[in-house]
Structures are given as structure tokens and as C-alpha cells.
Design an enzyme around this catalytic site. Sequence first.
Site, PDB file in Angstrom:
ATOM      1  N   HIS A  18     -32.117 -22.113 -70.016  1.00 35.36           N
ATOM      2  CA  HIS A  18     -31.644 -21.183 -68.607  1.00 35.36           C
ATOM      3  C   HIS A  18     -31.221 -22.375 -68.061  1.00 35.36           C
ATOM      4  O   HIS A  18     -30.586 -23.648 -66.593  1.00 35.36           O
ATOM      5  CB  HIS A  18     -32.120 -20.720 -67.466  1.00 35.36           C
ATOM      6  CG  HIS A  18     -33.167 -19.681 -67.914  1.00 35.36           C
ATOM      7  ND1 HIS A  18     -32.581 -18.254 -68.537  1.00 35.36           N
ATOM      8  CD2 HIS A  18     -34.263 -19.262 -68.382  1.00 35.36           C
ATOM      9  CE1 HIS A  18     -33.411 -17.546 -68.453  1.00 35.36           C
ATOM     10  NE2 HIS A  18     -34.174 -17.179 -69.074  1.00 35.36           N
ATOM     11  N   SER A  75     -36.763 -18.396 -73.412  1.00 31.86           N
ATOM     12  CA  SER A  75     -37.021 -18.627 -72.372  1.00 31.86           C
ATOM     13  C   SER A  75     -38.230 -19.358 -72.512  1.00 31.86           C
ATOM     14  O   SER A  75     -38.508 -20.263 -72.892  1.00 31.86           O
ATOM     15  CB  SER A  75     -36.327 -17.366 -71.368  1.00 31.86           C
ATOM     16  OG  SER A  75     -36.870 -17.508 -69.795  1.00 31.86           O
ATOM     17  N   GLU A  78     -31.446 -29.829 -58.448  1.00 28.36           N
ATOM     18  CA  GLU A  78     -31.819 -30.970 -57.633  1.00 28.36           C
ATOM     19  C   GLU A  78     -32.246 -31.913 -58.188  1.00 28.36           C
ATOM     20  O   GLU A  78     -32.960 -31.574 -59.453  1.00 28.36           O
ATOM     21  CB  GLU A  78     -32.831 -30.148 -56.009  1.00 28.36           C
ATOM     22  CG  GLU A  78     -34.272 -29.821 -55.937  1.00 28.36           C
ATOM     23  CD  GLU A  78     -34.781 -29.780 -54.625  1.00 28.36           C
ATOM     24  OE1 GLU A  78     -35.513 -30.190 -54.588  1.00 28.36           O
ATOM     25  OE2 GLU A  78     -34.864 -28.930 -53.853  1.00 28.36           O
TER      26      GLU A  78
END
Lengths: 268, 268
Positions: free
Chosen positions: A170, A128, A146
Site C-alpha cells: 500500500h 498486503s 509521516e
Amino acid sequence: MASCAGPLIVIGGHEDKEGDKAILQEVAARLDGGKLVIATVASHEPEGYFDAYQKAFAALGVTDLVELYVNDRDETRSPKNLDLLRDAAGIFFTGGDQLRISSQIGDTPIEEMVRAIHDSGGVVAGTSAGASVMSETMLVRGSSAESHRIGDLHMAPGLGLIRDVIIDQHFAERGRIGRLLGGVAQNPRVLGIGIDEDTAIVIDGDTFKVVGAGAVYVVDGSTVSHSNIAEAGRQEALSMFGVSLHVLSSGDQFKLSSRRPCARDPST
Amino acid sequence: MASCAGPLIVIGGHEDKEGDKAILQEVAARLDGGKLVIATVASHEPEGYFDAYQKAFAALGVTDLVELYVNDRDETRSPKNLDLLRDAAGIFFTGGDQLRISSQIGDTPIEEMVRAIHDSGGVVAGTSAGASVMSETMLVRGSSAESHRIGDLHMAPGLGLIRDVIIDQHFAERGRIGRLLGGVAQNPRVLGIGIDEDTAIVIDGDTFKVVGAGAVYVVDGSTVSHSNIAEAGRQEALSMFGVSLHVLSSGDQFKLSSRRPCARDPST
């Protein structure tokens, strides 16, 4: 001459800690019984992180595990913290905020020792935030789920263990293709690498291989014929024509210098 | 010889109905004062859909608006419903379930009349499910916000108003690049077109242009050198090397036959 640098294991977050632990197994296999430092520096509240890794790694036979945490840059000079790293076979950066890692340990004796571990063949792993921070320039903030808006991306100098790439994590889970395209549009010299959760790339020299349950997306902007990133307004959506996109899954490999993927041998 | 077919306006869902209504304005401008049929067939509970469009289109000067809904295939033969379509300048398919549109009106007199409206120069528009249904083969179900699993995609025959494409909607918002890649991997003859919310493509003959606030992603699989879609297990993640990806935003155009994007003139 082959480089003596050790492997980099770059994980997209949420790696399995209770099942077959395929990714942590990759880390464990490369420690040769040596000490692993779990660096929880990325987190503002690191409580519990170390325990979860201790349990998972113990099941893989890694028992020499220590935690490295610093509250402030001052602590990066404390003999106690430097001792933790001195004879480490590897270091594993856990998740949180990549800017906390770079701002706390960047240009400190700890960063020097991380680089020394890497240069002398040790393992450097990160998940991460700990994955993002490995590149020279790292993604810090940008919208997920988006399409990319021209003005909506923040980058910062990372630890620079991997050159000429931007890493995002992710990846499919948070719908981040838009922001990775935006990062690559800014300078197609960098290769975009988006890593899903419970998925990792293991970089050895010029090649990486994919491990884990998800996919890895490689965004190669060298073929791009047009982008509006320098002309359009901050609120406008990105245009970018002719991107080369590779989707890799477990066992596939990628050669960084030539930007070429190579499929897993189907017999394996 | 130029085709006499009318424009297809394919919308990624959640088009603006209260602000500048850029997309609905595109529909309105092409009606020439004629009647617009709002087909709410995709929804199991269409109440309220028509009212919202009536209000939005009224503000754009479109006042001759009627609703078409069928509870069952039998009703597609009712003179009342066929009369609704007889002198329509356009039809607009609202959202819901694309399989409801195709299963209720496929191979019925209503479908014939929709095709006749299109062939004679009328407008056919669709949003969300109404967008997906326009292609020959349509995406029906597949995971969002994760990478594509080989076995995890359901397609079905759509209305076939657009050939050789697969359309996906709510694209960036729901993280659907994985499933669109999966669809294209099955047969790169089809071009994948992913449309964001409040974004549309207006197809006139062989070319489309982009309208609205988001982006449109074109996935061209003709350059793909490897995919594991026929060999890998159903639970495995997709591998697909060498995809050509184009990201288009408002004003950009795309030529379907040659698969080439064309940037907006920056002076406009």
C-alpha cells in the site's frame, strides 16, 4: 545451474479483481491448471475473502481452489489442513496482519509445506500482509503519512522466502517511503521494496518484473554516506544521505544481486 | 563577494504556533525588531490567518506586524498597500493557493518590492502555498498519496526567488514523493525539495539548514539513468532509475550548488 524454485508474486494490496485482473492473471498463468490454496490466515475475520478470490479466479479459468485457515497453531498439524496443501500448484496469502501469519504458521508443518511448494517450482503469492511476510525480516508496524521517527518501527522475523529485502505494501497510497527508509537505514544490507496497490513484483530467481497499475520503489542504501539512526533520540526524525532510489512501473525489471533496474522495451 | 540577499525561510505548512514555535522563532530572530508584513494573498478567505500569526509573533516579541491582502491585481498599485511594504524588514506569505499569489502579484509593484526586500537583506518567508511560490517553476497541482502518472502534474511560473529547485510542502503527511519525482523527471536540472509540516529550510546564500520537527527530502535527478516521462502514456506510472535521495532533519545542512548534504554536528 538454474534454481528449481517457483515464482514469488508479491502484491501491494487491493489487486484488481473485477477488471482485467492483470496480477491475478499472472498467478493463474503459472498454475498450469493445478490447485491453488487461498490462505486467509492473516485475517482475524476471514469471512468473504475466499469468496471474492474464488469469483475472480473462476473468471480466469482457475477452478480448483481451496481455503486454508487456522484458528490456532494446533490446527497446523491437522491432517485435513495438510491435505489441502499436499498436491497444490500454488498458495496465495491474503491480507490482514503479517504477524498473524508468522505467529500461527511459523515453524509448523504448514510452513514446511509452503517452502516445499516453492522449492519444487510452485507459485507462492501474497498480497498486503501476505506480501510483507515473504521476507526474512518483515515490517510489522510503523507510521504512515509521516517522516520516519527513529524509534517508530517494529520488525519481526518473516517466512524468509526472499532474502536480503524488506517489503512494504500500500506504498504510495499510505505514504510509506519514510518507514521503508527507516527500515533500510537499520541495515543497508537489505534492499527496501515498496509496492503500490494493484501492483506486484513477480520474482523469478534473481530477477523481478513489475506488473499492474502503480509503481514499485526500490530503496538501495548501499550508497548511504550518513544516517542518524543509531545516535538520534527516539522522537527525532531520520537523517539519511545518499540513498539510491529507483521507481519502476509495469514491464520494468530489476536484478536483485546487482541491484540494477532494467527498463521495459518500449516496443512492447 | 558575498551576496547581500536576505534569508529565505521556506516552510512545509502547519508550523507550530503555540508550542516552542521553532520556525517562527527563526523568522523573528532575523527581523532585528523591524516590521513584518503578513501577506495573506494566497487565500480566498484570509479571515483569521492574520490574527493567528499576530498572536504567535507577539509571544516572540514581534509586535510591528501588518497584513497585506489584495482582492485583485488593481490593488497591487494602491499607495496604501505599497506603503505597507516600504519599510518592512520581512514578509511572510501564508497558505492557500500558490496560483493566487503568482497571478495576483506577479509582475506588479508588490512583487518588485518583495524582491527589493530580499535583495537588500530582508527576510522572505512562506508556508505551504507561500513556500511553493518561491521557486521559478512551481508545483500547482498533482496527485498526493499515489504514484506519479505521467500526465498528472501542473506547474506554473512562481516568484523565482530560488532558482533551479522545485519545492513541495505537506510532504510526508500527504504522500507527495511521487509528484516531486515527477517534477524532477521533467527536467533534472531542478532539484526537488519536499518539506514536511512543521519543518522549514532556511536558505542563506548557497546553503540551507533544516529547522523543525519533520524531515526534508532532496531529490537529485542528476544521477538518473532512465525515465519514461517523455514516452509513456498520460495514465501510465512513472519509471525513473537512479535517483539520489537525501533525507535531512533538524540541524542538517545542504549546499545547493554542489548538491551535497552535511550532517548536524552531533555535539550540538
